[in-house]
Design a protein around this motif. Sequence first.
Motif, PDB file in Angstrom:
ATOM      1  N   LEU A 171      13.761 -27.629  53.164  1.00 22.01           N
ATOM      2  CA  LEU A 171      13.855 -28.951  52.563  1.00 22.01           C
ATOM      3  C   LEU A 171      13.903 -30.019  53.650  1.00 22.01           C
ATOM      4  O   LEU A 171      13.138 -30.993  53.622  1.00 22.01           O
ATOM      5  CB  LEU A 171      15.099 -29.024  51.679  1.00 22.01           C
ATOM      6  N   ASN A 172      14.803 -29.835  54.612  1.00 22.56           N
ATOM      7  CA  ASN A 172      14.904 -30.757  55.745  1.00 22.56           C
ATOM      8  C   ASN A 172      15.550 -30.019  56.905  1.00 22.56           C
ATOM      9  O   ASN A 172      16.748 -29.744  56.887  1.00 22.56           O
ATOM     10  CB  ASN A 172      15.727 -31.992  55.360  1.00 22.56           C
ATOM     11  N   LEU A 173      14.755 -29.721  57.906  1.00 20.40           N
ATOM     12  CA  LEU A 173      15.225 -28.927  59.035  1.00 20.40           C
ATOM     13  C   LEU A 173      16.268 -29.683  59.849  1.00 20.40           C
ATOM     14  O   LEU A 173      17.184 -29.086  60.427  1.00 20.40           O
ATOM     15  CB  LEU A 173      14.046 -28.526  59.922  1.00 20.40           C
ATOM     16  N   PHE A 174      16.151 -31.010  59.883  1.00 22.31           N
ATOM     17  CA  PHE A 174      17.117 -31.822  60.622  1.00 22.31           C
ATOM     18  C   PHE A 174      18.520 -31.656  60.034  1.00 22.31           C
ATOM     19  O   PHE A 174      19.495 -31.491  60.765  1.00 22.31           O
ATOM     20  CB  PHE A 174      16.687 -33.294  60.571  1.00 22.31           C
ATOM     21  N   ILE A 175      18.635 -31.690  58.700  1.00 21.41           N
ATOM     22  CA  ILE A 175      19.939 -31.522  58.050  1.00 21.41           C
ATOM     23  C   ILE A 175      20.460 -30.107  58.276  1.00 21.41           C
ATOM     24  O   ILE A 175      21.644 -29.906  58.570  1.00 21.41           O
ATOM     25  CB  ILE A 175      19.829 -31.803  56.537  1.00 21.41           C
ATOM     26  N   ALA A 176      19.574 -29.130  58.154  1.00 22.54           N
ATOM     27  CA  ALA A 176      19.997 -27.734  58.272  1.00 22.54           C
ATOM     28  C   ALA A 176      20.504 -27.415  59.676  1.00 22.54           C
ATOM     29  O   ALA A 176      21.520 -26.722  59.836  1.00 22.54           O
ATOM     30  CB  ALA A 176      18.836 -26.807  57.906  1.00 22.54           C
ATOM     31  N   LEU A 177      19.822 -27.905  60.700  1.00 22.44           N
ATOM     32  CA  LEU A 177      20.184 -27.557  62.072  1.00 22.44           C
ATOM     33  C   LEU A 177      21.178 -28.539  62.687  1.00 22.44           C
ATOM     34  O   LEU A 177      22.158 -28.136  63.308  1.00 22.44           O
ATOM     35  CB  LEU A 177      18.926 -27.499  62.948  1.00 22.44           C
ATOM     36  N   GLY A 178      20.903 -29.823  62.532  1.00 21.14           N
ATOM     37  CA  GLY A 178      21.697 -30.820  63.249  1.00 21.14           C
ATOM     38  C   GLY A 178      22.955 -31.266  62.532  1.00 21.14           C
ATOM     39  O   GLY A 178      23.868 -31.806  63.164  1.00 21.14           O
TER      40      GLY A 178
ATOM     41  N   ASP B 219       5.836 -32.314  58.359  1.00 21.75           N
ATOM     42  CA  ASP B 219       6.895 -32.547  57.371  1.00 21.75           C
ATOM     43  C   ASP B 219       7.227 -31.239  56.667  1.00 21.75           C
ATOM     44  O   ASP B 219       6.375 -30.378  56.497  1.00 21.75           O
ATOM     45  CB  ASP B 219       6.439 -33.587  56.344  1.00 21.75           C
ATOM     46  N   SER B 220       8.501 -31.118  56.263  1.00 18.45           N
ATOM     47  CA  SER B 220       8.901 -29.980  55.442  1.00 18.45           C
ATOM     48  C   SER B 220       8.474 -30.256  54.011  1.00 18.45           C
ATOM     49  O   SER B 220       8.632 -31.368  53.506  1.00 18.45           O
ATOM     50  CB  SER B 220      10.420 -29.776  55.516  1.00 18.45           C
ATOM     51  N   MET B 221       7.960 -29.232  53.345  1.00 16.80           N
ATOM     52  CA  MET B 221       7.317 -29.438  52.047  1.00 16.80           C
ATOM     53  C   MET B 221       8.231 -29.127  50.862  1.00 16.80           C
ATOM     54  O   MET B 221       7.834 -29.293  49.715  1.00 16.80           O
ATOM     55  CB  MET B 221       6.066 -28.567  51.951  1.00 16.80           C
TER      56      MET B 221
END
Length: 654
Positions: free
Chosen positions: A315-322, A195-197
Amino acid sequence: MNHDILFWFSATLLGPLRIFLFFLIFYVFYRLSAVKLPEQTGIEFFVPRLIMLLSVAIIGSLFLTQINGFDTMLILMITSLFFMLSFLNLKKGKPLKKQLQKVYSRFIIYVVKRFENNRALVESKNFQKRKPESKDSKNIKFWQIGIATFIFAAILVSKYYFLKYDNYLLSSSWYEDLDKMKAIADQTWFSIVTDSMGSYAIISLYAKITGLSDMLALSNSGFIESALLAVIIYWALYKITHKHGPGLLSALVFGFGYSIIPLNIDSLLQHKTVFLSMSLALPLMIFNMYPTSFRQKKRMFFNWSLVCILALSFLNLFIALGILLPFFIICYLINPSEKRAYNKESIQAYFLSALIMAGIYAIASFFLERNFIDVFMSKLASYDYYTYTPNLIIPFSELVWYYLGATLFLGLVSAYLIFKKSERWRSISTILIFVIFLLTIYTVEVPFFDEDLLLQVISVFLPIVLGLLFYLIYLPVQALFKKVSISNSVEISLAMVLAFGIFYMSKNDASATQGVFSSKRDVLQAYFEIENNRLPYSYAVVNTSKNSRVSRGGHYFLSYSDFNSAYLQKDALFHKYKEQKEYLKTHPEVILPSSVFVFVPNKRNAHVPDEVFKSLQTLRKRGREMKPIYVGESIKVFEIVNIPNSSKINDLLL
């Protein structure tokens, strides 16, 4: 009843109120120190500075944990330094010593002149550094602040209606999230690779700033994230449409419309990284559609974007990349040429932040002796959130096609209006194309996109689509009655009627767990009573083994088995030598905590052995001071006083 009111006020409302006072103090200092105030007022002033503050807090927390500096005192010192620098209004590129001497001289002269003229040090004139606002500008600011406050308060308070459905509080996911918060306090960021911290660092900061315990801050973080994101949604729609109604409707649907958006009604208390991330990502998207409304200089826009995107990556890699990159590309393709230069800056900042983020994770993977790809991919999926939505009017697999149809219809209308030279619909088209992209990804099931995370993102944008649909319907009505002045109150009232109509017409097949929540509330409230104004490690708690995770970093813990097997012997030994100070100095293992709090259920159960009740009876017979400090529907908590007036801070001071 009074205890319940005090508890819920402290647990949910006291934190936001303290944060509000924090921002108010900062704003007062800012108004005093700024030579010239920006043109933005009201919520337009608040949102950009909020996301910058969040971004700096995330990156700063990452840095502080790496140097073992994530500490309340250091955070307060950094905050105070930030306030002082804001007040001094120092300039870049000029000698610091000369600037400080000039500030000191000006301050002395200012104070002397005030005293000579018998005037107050601070007057209302000190805050008047902007040209007088027009009546329309004041009216807009009034409505913006009023609506934003209403949305935040309404969604925060309304969540209590749904508490009876909660399955998150004190669940395994809740304890795992609490462990992550404790890990931040222990200066650990990268060891939890699944998880991102960043979000847990924000919650931990929130707990430290507001004075709440970790468990209370975590338990109401879901409420605050939803309320904050709802305000951001309102602001985004107002920025696009320049109308209050569409944003208000979207925000209220997001907060109340659980029959038409795919969110778990039984996990509203759960902290959702996606919601906190979208509170940062949505303003980034809006500023890419309207880049000159915030930063005029391209270099400043690049730096600002870099910091925000980098923070979003942690914060959230999914939001940042996808999520962010597809929107930037769509925005670049649709925006007129004068805005594309700023969009290029955002895309460049995106790739630079991706390189920095990848480098940091590569270094962390090396020291953790983990495969970089495994660490990277683990942060693109959801491990503690599931999608279960019996509250929807129809299954989302069917509902998605209605949304897709409405979005395509709006897209065709916006394309026609763009052709008719209506530039405002370019931004609306950008949003609609992006929503079509999200819904298409969901329907075709692209493996890269985690379905649970994707549905949370979709749940943010579907209310926005409904708000734009309201805007499309409202425009011809307004044009039809253009001779009649339709006030803001009519538009806002119509939006509220529609939103609450959706809420009250909702059917709900979710199973209520009111009795279960009452027992969970008792545990939270009991810990609130115990931890409130007590010195850390001056007391111990006796509870089930899983609650040892609550005690970490705050107080001593005894499981029921440890209490039954050893406490009576230690109690006898301590009270035998209690008055012999020299003996206790040489035998510290004999000393008991000042107070010991024992959780006892009102009804016997398998988790609490009968020996606990027998031990308490034995302690009463020995004459130990024992008093109930909390009595709830499901549990009682007794305090065994070993050293009177030695645990509570007020007792020690007074």
